[in-house]
Design a protein around this motif. Sequence first.
Motif, PDB file in Angstrom:
ATOM      1  N   LYS A  70       0.845  -1.421  -0.081  1.00 48.29           N
ATOM      2  CA  LYS A  70       0.109  -0.090   0.031  1.00 48.29           C
ATOM      3  C   LYS A  70       0.816   1.263  -0.054  1.00 48.29           C
ATOM      4  O   LYS A  70       0.547   2.327  -0.691  1.00 48.29           O
ATOM      5  CB  LYS A  70      -0.811  -0.130   1.221  1.00 48.29           C
ATOM      6  N   VAL A  94      -6.228   4.061  -4.958  1.00 46.63           N
ATOM      7  CA  VAL A  94      -6.958   2.879  -4.644  1.00 46.63           C
ATOM      8  C   VAL A  94      -7.132   1.979  -5.941  1.00 46.63           C
ATOM      9  O   VAL A  94      -7.301   0.936  -5.596  1.00 46.63           O
ATOM     10  CB  VAL A  94      -8.177   3.578  -4.030  1.00 46.63           C
ATOM     11  N   ALA A  97      -4.129  -0.059  -6.366  1.00 47.04           N
ATOM     12  CA  ALA A  97      -3.974  -0.956  -5.271  1.00 47.04           C
ATOM     13  C   ALA A  97      -5.198  -2.099  -5.047  1.00 47.04           C
ATOM     14  O   ALA A  97      -5.004  -3.194  -4.837  1.00 47.04           O
ATOM     15  CB  ALA A  97      -4.056  -0.412  -3.867  1.00 47.04           C
ATOM     16  N   TYR A  98      -6.564  -1.713  -5.657  1.00 47.33           N
ATOM     17  CA  TYR A  98      -7.505  -2.595  -5.767  1.00 47.33           C
ATOM     18  C   TYR A  98      -8.265  -2.542  -7.238  1.00 47.33           C
ATOM     19  O   TYR A  98      -9.481  -2.240  -7.151  1.00 47.33           O
ATOM     20  CB  TYR A  98      -8.514  -2.070  -4.548  1.00 47.33           C
ATOM     21  N   CYS A 132      -7.118   1.742   3.027  1.00 45.36           N
ATOM     22  CA  CYS A 132      -7.003   0.547   2.532  1.00 45.36           C
ATOM     23  C   CYS A 132      -7.470  -0.570   3.231  1.00 45.36           C
ATOM     24  O   CYS A 132      -8.179  -1.504   2.882  1.00 45.36           O
ATOM     25  CB  CYS A 132      -5.773   0.261   1.850  1.00 45.36           C
ATOM     26  N   GLU A 136     -10.461  -2.988   2.605  1.00 39.88           N
ATOM     27  CA  GLU A 136     -10.363  -4.500   2.637  1.00 39.88           C
ATOM     28  C   GLU A 136     -11.436  -5.155   3.383  1.00 39.88           C
ATOM     29  O   GLU A 136     -12.053  -6.299   3.266  1.00 39.88           O
ATOM     30  CB  GLU A 136      -8.979  -4.850   3.043  1.00 39.88           C
TER      31      GLU A 136
END
Length: 168
Positions: A70, A94, A97-98, A132, A136
């Motif tokens: 992250k 974001v 990362a996702y 994050c 999650e």
Amino acid sequence: MDQMGQWFNHVDVDRSGQLDYKELQRALQQAQLNFSTMSCHMLLRLFDPDRSGKISLPEFRNLFQWIQHKDGAFFHFDNDRSGSLDHGEIYRAVMHAYPHLGLDQHAYNAAVKAYDPDQSGNMSRTEFVGFCAYLEMCHRTFISFDTQRTGSVQMGLNQFIYACSQAK
């Protein structure tokens, strides 16, 4: 013992071989990661598969690798090197990362508004990592209700309240 193991043992004040949220918070502070109590609880829950409220050294290693991932997104998208991400930078970080979440702009805005500790629209490194962790937790909670993996769930009020409570 390697450096991570020594670090773990140093903050494991009760010598249980596991870190509770206070010990985890102290360990992360030693790495200049000053997470809020809420964020430490979320991070602990993410890496505590047996739900004991504590993490072992292997779980701590996984947690630290996750934080580093992250951090990579944070530093990559901190375009002006200010040490914080603005609203647009947060969104890009974001999505990087996702990518599997597929958040639309409305869901993203709602999540930022719900999580942003000071409601500034900017996030520091630890605020971003905490955000994050929040995303999650939301994703894991959703998946637990999406048993058919359709990307959609139907739930009653009690399930909805339970789902909301699991996200923080």
